[in-house]
Design a protein around this motif. Structure first.
Motif, PDB file in Angstrom:
ATOM      1  N   SER A 218       0.562  -0.777  -0.172  1.00 16.94           N
ATOM      2  CA  SER A 218       0.147  -0.173   0.102  1.00 16.94           C
ATOM      3  C   SER A 218       1.067   0.928   0.043  1.00 16.94           C
ATOM      4  O   SER A 218       2.127   0.893   0.235  1.00 16.94           O
ATOM      5  N   ASP A 219       0.178   2.345  -0.630  1.00 14.85           N
ATOM      6  CA  ASP A 219       0.724   3.108  -0.198  1.00 14.85           C
ATOM      7  C   ASP A 219       1.988   4.037   0.864  1.00 14.85           C
ATOM      8  O   ASP A 219       2.478   4.254   1.372  1.00 14.85           O
ATOM      9  N   THR A 220       0.983   3.536   2.149  1.00 11.71           N
ATOM     10  CA  THR A 220       1.705   3.889   3.602  1.00 11.71           C
ATOM     11  C   THR A 220       2.535   2.659   3.770  1.00 11.71           C
ATOM     12  O   THR A 220       3.370   3.674   4.371  1.00 11.71           O
ATOM     13  N   LEU A 221       2.680   1.692   3.191  1.00 14.40           N
ATOM     14  CA  LEU A 221       3.297   0.971   3.471  1.00 14.40           C
ATOM     15  C   LEU A 221       5.106   1.593   2.588  1.00 14.40           C
ATOM     16  O   LEU A 221       6.233   1.765   3.262  1.00 14.40           O
ATOM     17  N   LEU A 222       4.534   1.927   1.883  1.00 11.80           N
ATOM     18  CA  LEU A 222       5.739   2.476   1.008  1.00 11.80           C
ATOM     19  C   LEU A 222       6.442   3.285   1.494  1.00 11.80           C
ATOM     20  O   LEU A 222       8.002   3.498   1.689  1.00 11.80           O
ATOM     21  N   THR A 223       5.517   4.685   1.901  1.00 10.50           N
ATOM     22  CA  THR A 223       6.221   6.694   2.378  1.00 10.50           C
ATOM     23  C   THR A 223       6.618   5.710   3.758  1.00 10.50           C
ATOM     24  O   THR A 223       7.853   6.598   3.863  1.00 10.50           O
ATOM     25  N   GLU A 224       6.174   4.871   4.858  1.00  7.21           N
ATOM     26  CA  GLU A 224       6.305   4.673   6.313  1.00  7.21           C
ATOM     27  C   GLU A 224       8.222   4.253   5.708  1.00  7.21           C
ATOM     28  O   GLU A 224       9.388   3.581   7.031  1.00  7.21           O
ATOM     29  N   SER A 225       7.912   3.258   5.135  1.00  4.26           N
ATOM     30  CA  SER A 225       9.084   2.266   5.097  1.00  4.26           C
ATOM     31  C   SER A 225      10.222   3.427   4.877  1.00  4.26           C
ATOM     32  O   SER A 225      11.419   2.129   4.395  1.00  4.26           O
ATOM     33  N   LYS A 226       9.827   3.505   3.723  1.00  6.02           N
ATOM     34  CA  LYS A 226      10.918   5.061   3.107  1.00  6.02           C
ATOM     35  C   LYS A 226      11.585   5.528   4.045  1.00  6.02           C
ATOM     36  O   LYS A 226      12.815   5.977   4.734  1.00  6.02           O
ATOM     37  N   LYS A 227      10.575   5.694   5.836  1.00  5.51           N
ATOM     38  CA  LYS A 227      10.857   6.729   6.454  1.00  5.51           C
ATOM     39  C   LYS A 227      12.104   6.294   7.289  1.00  5.51           C
ATOM     40  O   LYS A 227      12.961   6.617   7.739  1.00  5.51           O
ATOM     41  N   MET A 228      10.994   5.019   7.403  1.00  6.63           N
ATOM     42  CA  MET A 228      12.016   4.580   8.538  1.00  6.63           C
ATOM     43  C   MET A 228      13.524   3.719   7.546  1.00  6.63           C
ATOM     44  O   MET A 228      14.320   4.144   7.849  1.00  6.63           O
ATOM     45  N   ALA A 229      13.688   4.062   6.273  1.00  7.30           N
ATOM     46  CA  ALA A 229      15.060   3.850   5.839  1.00  7.30           C
ATOM     47  C   ALA A 229      15.598   4.398   6.386  1.00  7.30           C
ATOM     48  O   ALA A 229      17.415   4.219   6.115  1.00  7.30           O
ATOM     49  N   ASP A 230      15.416   5.909   6.064  1.00  7.20           N
ATOM     50  CA  ASP A 230      16.080   7.157   5.517  1.00  7.20           C
ATOM     51  C   ASP A 230      16.298   7.653   7.158  1.00  7.20           C
ATOM     52  O   ASP A 230      17.512   7.196   7.146  1.00  7.20           O
ATOM     53  N   SER A 231      15.348   6.805   8.093  1.00  4.99           N
ATOM     54  CA  SER A 231      16.116   7.796   9.682  1.00  4.99           C
ATOM     55  C   SER A 231      17.092   6.510  10.073  1.00  4.99           C
ATOM     56  O   SER A 231      17.599   6.554  11.338  1.00  4.99           O
ATOM     57  N   TYR A 232      17.252   5.042   9.704  1.00  2.00           N
ATOM     58  CA  TYR A 232      17.931   3.990  10.152  1.00  2.00           C
ATOM     59  C   TYR A 232      19.388   3.721   9.501  1.00  2.00           C
ATOM     60  O   TYR A 232      19.861   2.563  10.036  1.00  2.00           O
ATOM     61  N   GLY A 233      19.149   5.140   8.058  1.00  2.00           N
ATOM     62  CA  GLY A 233      20.410   4.796   7.611  1.00  2.00           C
ATOM     63  C   GLY A 233      20.553   3.720   6.838  1.00  2.00           C
ATOM     64  O   GLY A 233      21.551   2.955   6.790  1.00  2.00           O
ATOM     65  N   ALA A 234      19.108   2.896   6.302  1.00  2.00           N
ATOM     66  CA  ALA A 234      19.752   1.697   6.041  1.00  2.00           C
ATOM     67  C   ALA A 234      19.239   1.989   4.499  1.00  2.00           C
ATOM     68  O   ALA A 234      18.737   2.468   4.462  1.00  2.00           O
ATOM     69  N   VAL A 235      19.457   0.573   4.030  1.00  2.00           N
ATOM     70  CA  VAL A 235      19.060   0.147   2.559  1.00  2.00           C
ATOM     71  C   VAL A 235      17.548  -0.474   2.600  1.00  2.00           C
ATOM     72  O   VAL A 235      17.613  -0.902   3.330  1.00  2.00           O
ATOM     73  N   LEU A 236      17.163  -0.115   1.324  1.00  2.00           N
ATOM     74  CA  LEU A 236      15.578  -0.468   1.030  1.00  2.00           C
ATOM     75  C   LEU A 236      15.387  -0.872  -0.264  1.00  2.00           C
ATOM     76  O   LEU A 236      15.965  -0.239  -0.959  1.00  2.00           O
ATOM     77  N   ASN A 237      14.883  -2.131  -0.001  1.00  2.00           N
ATOM     78  CA  ASN A 237      14.725  -3.107  -1.467  1.00  2.00           C
ATOM     79  C   ASN A 237      13.758  -3.363  -1.303  1.00  2.00           C
ATOM     80  O   ASN A 237      12.699  -4.226  -0.680  1.00  2.00           O
ATOM     81  N   MET A 238      13.193  -3.258  -2.756  1.00  3.45           N
ATOM     82  CA  MET A 238      12.071  -4.267  -3.471  1.00  3.45           C
ATOM     83  C   MET A 238      11.789  -4.581  -4.494  1.00  3.45           C
ATOM     84  O   MET A 238      12.695  -3.884  -5.710  1.00  3.45           O
ATOM     85  N   HIS A 239      10.983  -5.636  -5.537  1.00  3.70           N
ATOM     86  CA  HIS A 239      10.671  -5.642  -6.691  1.00  3.70           C
ATOM     87  C   HIS A 239       9.793  -4.603  -6.638  1.00  3.70           C
ATOM     88  O   HIS A 239       9.259  -4.065  -6.298  1.00  3.70           O
ATOM     89  N   GLN A 240      10.283  -4.149  -8.361  1.00  4.09           N
ATOM     90  CA  GLN A 240       9.435  -3.561  -9.084  1.00  4.09           C
ATOM     91  C   GLN A 240       9.423  -3.221 -10.798  1.00  4.09           C
ATOM     92  O   GLN A 240      10.762  -4.184 -11.029  1.00  4.09           O
ATOM     93  N   ALA A 241       8.231  -3.379 -11.281  1.00  5.46           N
ATOM     94  CA  ALA A 241       8.147  -3.295 -12.983  1.00  5.46           C
ATOM     95  C   ALA A 241       8.767  -4.075 -13.801  1.00  5.46           C
ATOM     96  O   ALA A 241       9.584  -3.758 -14.453  1.00  5.46           O
ATOM     97  N   GLY A 242       8.799  -5.366 -12.899  1.00  5.31           N
ATOM     98  CA  GLY A 242       9.262  -6.364 -14.126  1.00  5.31           C
ATOM     99  C   GLY A 242       8.492  -6.855 -15.271  1.00  5.31           C
ATOM    100  O   GLY A 242       9.271  -7.535 -16.473  1.00  5.31           O
ATOM    101  N   ARG A 243       7.495  -7.236 -15.032  1.00  8.39           N
ATOM    102  CA  ARG A 243       6.575  -7.971 -15.702  1.00  8.39           C
ATOM    103  C   ARG A 243       5.926  -7.127 -16.470  1.00  8.39           C
ATOM    104  O   ARG A 243       4.602  -6.143 -15.888  1.00  8.39           O
ATOM    105  N   LEU A 244       4.852  -6.648 -17.828  1.00 12.00           N
ATOM    106  CA  LEU A 244       3.827  -5.660 -18.577  1.00 12.00           C
ATOM    107  C   LEU A 244       2.958  -5.560 -17.808  1.00 12.00           C
ATOM    108  O   LEU A 244       2.406  -4.911 -17.771  1.00 12.00           O
ATOM    109  N   GLU A 245       2.334  -6.849 -16.890  1.00 10.94           N
ATOM    110  CA  GLU A 245       1.036  -7.165 -16.243  1.00 10.94           C
ATOM    111  C   GLU A 245       0.837  -6.394 -14.757  1.00 10.94           C
ATOM    112  O   GLU A 245       0.059  -5.859 -14.784  1.00 10.94           O
ATOM    113  N   GLN A 246       2.115  -5.959 -14.470  1.00  9.42           N
ATOM    114  CA  GLN A 246       2.535  -5.404 -13.202  1.00  9.42           C
ATOM    115  C   GLN A 246       2.023  -3.385 -13.671  1.00  9.42           C
ATOM    116  O   GLN A 246       1.162  -3.210 -12.828  1.00  9.42           O
ATOM    117  N   VAL A 247       2.707  -3.584 -14.217  1.00  6.64           N
ATOM    118  CA  VAL A 247       2.521  -1.915 -15.263  1.00  6.64           C
ATOM    119  C   VAL A 247       0.949  -1.141 -15.606  1.00  6.64           C
ATOM    120  O   VAL A 247       0.257  -0.453 -14.408  1.00  6.64           O
TER     121      VAL A 247
END
Length: 476
Positions: A218-247
């Motif tokens: 969800s948008d909330t999970l995305l935005t809060e995960s980014k804030k968390m990674a920034d806060s802890y100085g951590a890498v943020l990792n996820m799958h994205q835009a791999g297949r046409l149906e996902q677009v």
């Protein structure tokens, strides 16, 4: 006169070191991209103390261990930016005619819901053994389920590892397996970051923020995960835009393409690693460049799961535009191996053929993607990814004396186009030899592989799936 003689003697006393490799061909991947023939590299504790021509370096040092590098190619330890822990429990079990979402539904619906720490830990450690023995010294793991047990289990191997907890809170195209609510997803990731804030094994094993991506967040999970990674100085990792149906799914949900949507949320940044990224357009490539996002190219999985890599992939364009692109193997039941030298081969050749242009990509680019680009994606380019004075001593030695290497004239081309990970002779991480002459020095390989086989067989029986799925052949 006596005093002058003693002074001269002291001046010529060799300096001490822990390890010296002599007489090797060295791919430094340093800013000048030097290839040093008849070279030497000196290691003291966890750092590279000196590097250069053998005739200049060797007489200046007295090492506690000297390695004869003649016939060896020495290079930075390879960085695998997409390594799956839990998929190691079911190598070769998934039917090979499944693609895209069908593959994911089968894996997560039939197998992953039954995975426990008992099977996930030995499978992950076995995967790391395969990884080290094929030349990789650093991995970005894409999220386990028994996270604490897995992190504790991999630490003794000696590799450098960024470990995560895979979470998602949203169904995609009817795929509902393993969903958790948003608060629980965030809590699991933050607990991991707090518990292992200082890392394990001298900081070689550390946590990162891992979310599934591909429309499952969800948008909330995305935005809060980014804030968390920034806060802890951590890498943020996820799958994205791999297949046409996902677009298409993202367009239906938000009216925007995947990277456009992430930019609108303020999600993009230099600590973000996006995996697969086959379905992006020119506008999205510019977004990636502007926000210094890291892209992880996994050609073996893309080819096996029929993701349209050659037709749709824009990785040469990303590199040309200044986007940092690294490489990953993915899981052992889609890519089916963790040999990054084989991955380098695919990255080097696919677009030569599809673009009818032998100048596209190539061996040098593939090596850079697997070393310094990988280090940059992890924020470690000042520490690993090249062989330079003062950097971490993450070094591999590759034996160039086997039949798949001979004759050797251009080791750069032989490495990418002729060799495989089976040529890797020795792996050093933080100045510590963790594999030498193909023998693991840190863990009992035979015992771990046997445990992986046993627990995996028990798991597959529990799942009730046919472990030998064939398309036309008959198993009797």
């Amino acid at each position: 006169m006596i005093g002058t003689g003693l002074t001269r003697q002291r001046q010529f006393m060799p300096d001490t070191a822990d390890i010296m490799i002599r007489g090797a061909t060295i791919l430094t991947v340093d800013p000048e991209r030097r290839v040093i023939t008849d070279g030497a590299i000196v290691i003291e504790k966890d750092r590279i103390k000196d590097i250069g021509k053998n005739q200049a370096i060797a007489p200046a040092y007295q090492a506690r261990k000297t390695i004869d590098g003649r016939g060896m190619l020495v290079m930075p330890g390879i960085v695998n930016l997409h390594f799956h822990a839990y998929h190691g429990v079911h190598r070769g079990v998934t039917p090979e005619d499944l693609t895209g979402e069908c593959w994911s539904r089968w894996v997560h619906g039939k197998v992953m819901k039954h995975v426990t720490a008992e099977s996930e830990v030995p499978a992950t450690v076995a995967g790391l053994i395969e990884t080290v023995k094929s030349g990789t010294t650093t991995v970005l793991e894409s999220g386990s389920f028994a996270t604490d047990e897995v992190i504790e289990g991999v630490a003794p191997v000696g590799a450098r590892a960024f470990m995560g907890r895979r979470v998602h809170d949203q169904a995609v195209m009817g795929h509902t397996a393993l969903i958790r609510n948003t608060d629980e997803c965030l809590k699991l990731n933050e607990q991991l970051l707090i518990k292992y804030r200082d890392g394990l094994a001298g900081g070689r094993v550390r946590p990162h923020v891992c979310i599934a991506g591909n429309g499952k967040c969800s948008d909330t999970l995305l935005t809060e995960s980014k804030k968390m990674a920034d806060s802890y100085g951590a890498v943020l990792n996820m799958h994205q835009a791999g297949r046409l149906e996902q677009v298409f799914d993202q367009l239906d949900r938000t009216g925007m393409r995947p990277i456009e949507h992430l930019e609108s949320l303020g999600f993009l940044g230099p600590n973000v690693n996006l995996v697969h990224m086959i379905q992006v357009n020119d506008r999205e490539i510019e977004m990636l460049r502007r926000h210094r996002v890291n892209v992880i190219h996994c050609p073996a999985t893309a080819l096996k799961l029929a993701m349209g890599l050659a037709t749709f992939g824009r990785f040469p364009e990303m590199l040309n535009r200044g986007v940092n692109v690294g490489l990953g193997t993915d899981a052992v039941d889609c890519a089916s191996y963790h040999d990054m030298i084989r991955v380098m081969y695919l990255a080097a050749v696919i677009y030569k053929d599809h673009r009818f242009d032998a100048n596209v990509m190539g061996a040098e680019t593939a090596i850079e993607m697997a070393t310094i680009n990988g280090a940059r994606a992890l924020g470690m380019e000042k520490e690993i990814g090249s062989l330079e004075k003062g950097k971490k001593a993450d070094v591999i030695l590759i034996d160039m004396r086997s039949a798949d290497w001979i004759p050797v004239h251009n080791p750069i081309q032989n490495l990418v186009y002729s060799a495989s990970g089976s040529s890797v002779h020795t792996a050093i991480v933080d100045g510590r030899i963790i594999m030498e002459d193909r023998e693991m020095k840190t863990v009992d390989e035979e015992k771990i592989l046997a445990e992986c086989q046993r627990t995996s067989e028990e798991l597959i029986r529990k799942c009730g799936v046919n472990p030998i799925h064939t398309l036309r052949w008959k198993v009797v």
